[in-house]
Design a protein around this motif. Structure first.
Motif: not given
Lengths: 393, 273
Positions: A109-117, A120-124, A130-132, A269-277
Motif C-alpha cells: 500500500t505504500n507508493p514510497n516503500a523504497g524510502l522506508v526500505e 529498515y530493509g523492508y517497508a510496512g 502521516y507523511s510521504h 509514525g515510523i518516519s526516519p527521524d521520528a526518534i527525535y520526535d
C-alpha cells in the motif's frame, strides 16, 4: 471541501481543496462524520517528521458514511450509505502479511516503500495523513476522504452505537488492546503500564478485559492518573514515588508479570527521524523514552513480557540487553493490526464491556481544528482527546 | 537497502541463468570506426576534454567523468579503434557478421533481484510473457512492441531526459518457469537476462527472480554517472519487481496521484526524491 492542511511547524490551516475522487478501482469516498486528533499528529505539528509537504491533509482517526465506491469494491463488502470506521493503516488484504492478519506489515500500500526500505530493509503498510514516507495519503481531518483498498479496511458500525463510542476503534483502542494481548496475561497477573495517556488508558482497560488481576499505572499528570484509577488501576506518580521499589512492593517481591511502555503513546509514525520526535515528546513528560524502556525491563519479573505499543524508530542507546536476556524476557512490539481486532472490540463496545467515550474532553467543529491543535499540544483546559465534526455548519 | 550490482568478474552460480557469452574478438588493430565518425569523435572529445580541464570546482563530480569521456572520444578519433565496438562485436567501420550484441566477458554489470509474490507461477508468467504489459509496472520503460513470436522492440528512459532503445529476442521460453532474452545488434544498452518463476512450498507464493546483465554506455563511468542521477538499474529492477508484486497481488498500483492537497500544495509525485 474543507480540510485541515499542514503548512509547517505549528502551522495547520483549514484550506478549501478539491473533493477527493475515486482514483483506483478499490477506492471508496467517505463523508466524514467524526475525526480525532491523535497524539502522533503532534509530531507532524511540531515539525520534526520528515517527508511532510506543505498542503498535506492530516488525520488518521476518522469515520463516516460511504458516498461512493470504485468498481473493484463489491457491494457485499461496502456500499453507498454504509456507516464505517476506518483503520489508520492501509492494508491490501492480499499479501503474505495481510493473509496472516498482520495488516500493519502490508506489503502493497505504500507508493514510497523504497524510502522506508532504505531505513529498515523492508517497508510496512501506508498510513493516512502521516507523511510521504508512509505513503502520502491525504488524511481524514476533512469533510471527505479517499480510502484506498476500501474492501479491506472500513468496518461497518452496527446500529445503535454513536460515533463517540466507536471512533477510537480506528487506532488507539486496538493499539492499547494489542499491547495488552501481547502480554499473554494469565490469572493473577499484575501488569505495569507506563504512561496513562489515551493508549495507556486503553491498555489498562484491555488488560482487565484479558483477565489481569491488577494493573499499575505510572505517570505524573494528576488528571491522567485519576482516569487510570477510575479505570481500576493503582496509580503511581513517579515524581513522588520510586517506581522500582513501588512495583516490587506491589507485587510482593515478584516483579510485574508484564510491562507496557505506553509513554510513546503518540508513536504511530515510523518516519526516519521520528526518534527525535519521541525525545521531544518525552522531554515534555520530564523523563526520556529510553529511560522508560529501561525501567520496564528492570521492573519486569523473570520470563515476563515487555510490550511496546509505542514505536521506536531509530537507534536505541544503552539498552539493558543483559537484563532482558538474563531474565529471559519476551519483547513484543509493532504497529497495530487494527483490522484484526475490529470485530472483537466492536463486540466489547456493544456488550458494554468498555465505553471509550470516557476519553473525550473536547468536541469542536472542523473549522476550529487549528485552535484544537494548540490546546491539545499545550494540554490546556484539561485536554485529553479532541473530536472534530466536519459537517456541523 | 544497498544497491545490489556487481561488476561481472567471472561466472558464478548466479550467472548460470545468463545465456553463454559468445567469444568473438575484434580483428586485432583494425579500425572499426568510420572516417566520418572518427572526425566527429575526435572533435567532440577535444571539446569535452577541454571543458573538463577548465572545471576547477567539483572536479570529482564533473571534471573527472567528462575528462574520461573526452579522452575516450579523442582516442577513438585518433586511432579509429573503439573498444566498446570491439567488445560488442559491432562497429561502424566495417560490417560484422554477428547479428547479436551480447556482453563480452568482464564488461557487463550484473543484477540479480528476487521478489516473492502470492500468486501462482502460471498467472505471473502469463502476464510477464506479454512484454507489452511490462511498462505498466516498469516505470523506466516507455514502450515495448512485440514484433513476432520471439522478437520485440524496447524503448526506455535514460538519464538527462534521453531515451534508449533496443531490439530483443527470446532465447528460451519455458512456460510458467523461465524466459531468457538477449538484445540484438545496435542496442543502445546491450543486455541479456532471465526471469524465473518458481512456486515455493507450503503455500509461500512464487519466487520471481530477474537476472540481468547489461553493458552501460561508457562502461563503468556511465554506470557511476547513472547512479549519481538516481537511475541505477539495480534500483529500477527492484522497484519494478515490487510494483509487479503490487499489481499482481492487489490488481492495482498504490498511488496518490490525483488526490487533493491544501492551497500551497504543489503537484505531488510518488518517490518525492
Amino acid at each position: 471541501m474543507k480540510a485541515l492542511a499542514w503548512h509547517g511547524k505549528n502551522d495547520v490551516r483549514i484550506d478549501n481543496v478539491p473533493d477527493p475522487k475515486i482514483i483506483n478501482d478499490r477506492d471508496a469516498i467517505i463523508k466524514i462524520t467524526s475525526t480525532a486528533i491523535c497524539g502522533s499528529d503532534l509530531h507532524l505539528y511540531n515539525g520534526f517528521t520528515p517527508g511532510m509537504m506543505a498542503g498535506d491533509i492530516l488525520g488518521h482517526e476518522f469515520m463516516g458514511e460511504v458516498v461512493e465506491t470504485g468498481k473493484g469494491v463489491s457491494g457485499e463488502k461496502l456500499k453507498k450509505g454504509d456507516r464505517v470506521v476506518v483503520p489508520f493503516n492501509i492494508a491490501c488484504g492480499n499479501c503474505f502479511f495481510c493473509k496472516r492478519d498482520l495488516y500493519s506489515s502490508c506489503d502493497n500500500t505504500n507508493p514510497n516503500a523504497g524510502l522506508v526500505e532504505k531505513q529498515y530493509g523492508y517497508a510496512g503498510s501506508a498510513l493516512f495523513g502521516y507523511s510521504h514516507t508512509l505513503g502520502g495519503y491525504a488524511g481524514g481531518q476533512a469533510e471527505y476522504v479517499r480510502v484506498p483498498f476500501a474492501d479491506v479496511g472500513p468496518y461497518k458500525v452496527p446500529e445503535g452505537l454513536t460515533d463517540e463510542q466507536v471512533l477510537f476503534l480506528t487506532d488507539i483502542f486496538p493499539t492499547g488492546y494489542m499491547a495488552a494481548e501481547n502480554c499473554n496475561i494469565q490469572p493473577g497477573d499484575t501488569v505495569a503500564v507506563w504512561g496513562a495517556g489515551p493508549v495507556g488508558l486503553f491498555a489498562i482497560k484491555s488488560a482487565f478485559l484479558l483477565g489481569a488481576e491488577r494493573v499499575l499505572a505510572i505517570d505524573r499528570f494528576p488528571e491522567r492518573l485519576a482516569l487510570a484509577q477510575e479505570a481500576g488501576a493503582i496509580p503511581i506518580n513517579y515524581e513522588q514515588t520510586p517506581v522500582q521499589d513501588e512495583i516490587r512492593a506491589q507485587t510482593h517481591g515478584m516483579g510485574a508479570d508484564s510491562c507496557i511502555d505506553a509513554v510513546g503513546l503518540e508513536a504511530h509514525g515510523i518516519s526516519p527521524d521520528a526518534i527525535y520526535d519521541k525525545v521531544m515528546q518525552v522531554a515534555r513528560l520530564g523523563t526520556d523514552r529510553i529511560h522508560v524502556l529501561r525501567e520496564a525491563i528492570m521492573a519486569c519479573r523473570k520470563s515476563g513480557t515487555v510490550s511496546l505499543p509505542g514505536v521506536y524508530v531509530g537507534i536505541v542507546d544503552k539498552m539493558p540487553m543483559g537484563a532482558a536476556f538474563g531474565k529471559g524476557l519476551t519483547l513484543k512490539m509493532g504497529q497495530t493490526h487494527v483490522q484484526k481486532y475490529l470485530p472483537k472490540l466492536m463486540g466489547h463496545i456493544q456488550n458494554g464491556d468498555l465505553d471509550p467515550t470516557f476519553l473525550i474532553t473536547h468536541t469542536l467543529p472542523l473549522e476550529q481544528a487549528p485552535e484544537a491543535y494548540k490546546i491539545f499540544k499545550e494540554k490546556k483546559d484539561g485536554c485529553v482527546k479532541v473530536v472534530l465534526k466536519p459537517h456541523t455548519a | 537497502m544497498s544497491i545490489n550490482y556487481t561488476p561481472n568478474t567471472n561466472s558464478s552460480a548466479q550467472t548460470a541463468d545468463l545465456p553463454p557469452t559468445a567469444t568473438i574478438t575484434g580483428k586485432g588493430g583494425h579500425p572499426n570506426v568510420s572516417d566520418t565518425e572518427r572526425v566527429i569523435s575526435g572533435v567532440a572529445g577535444a571539446v569535452i576534454a577541454g571543458y573538463a580541464l577548465t572545471q576547477t570546482k567539483n572536479t570529482l563530480g564533473t571534471a573527472l567523468p567528462l575528462g574520461l569521456l573526452g579522452g575516450y572520444l579523442l582516442y577513438r578519433g585518433a586511432t579509429g579503434n573503439c573498444p566498446t565496438y570491439t567488445a560488442l562485436r559491432t562497429g561502424t567501420g566495417q560490417q560484422t557478421d554477428s547479428k547479436i550484441a551480447v556482453i563480452p566477458e568482464g564488461q557487463g554489470i550484473k543484477i540479480v533481484k528476487a521478489m516473492t509474490i502470492q500468486k501462482p507461477a502460471s498467472e505471473l508468467y502469463t502476464f510477464w510473457r506479454n512484454f507489452e504489459n511490462l511498462p505498466v509496472f516498469m516505470k523506466h520503460l516507455e514502450a515495448v512492441t512485440v514484433t513476432d513470436e520471439t522478437h520485440s522492440s524496447w524503448t526506455a528512459k535514460a538519464p538527462f531526459g534521453q531515451t534508449v532503445s533496443w531490439d530483443a529476442e527470446i532465447l528460451s521460453d519455458e512456460p510458467n518457469k523461465r524466459i531468457v532474452w538477449r538484445s540484438l545488434e545496435h542496442a543502445d544498452i546491450p543486455n541479456t537476462g532471465t526471469v524465473r518463476f518458481e512456486e515455493l512450498s507450503a503455500g509461500r507464493g512464487t519466487a520471481v527472480t530477474v537476472s540481468l546483465e547489461y553493458n552501460p554506455p561508457l562502461g563503468m563511468v556511465g554506470a557511476v554517472v547513472a547512479k549519481m542521477f538516481g537511475e541505477e538499474p539495480g534500483t529500477q529492477v527492484h522497484d519494478s519487481l515490487r510494483r509487479f508484486k503490487e499489481l499482481m497481488e492487489t490488481g492495482e498500483l498504490p498511488t496518490i496521484q490525483g488526490q487533493p492537497n491544501g492551497v500551497l500544495g504543489r503537484n505531488k509525485t510518488e518517490g518525492m526524491a
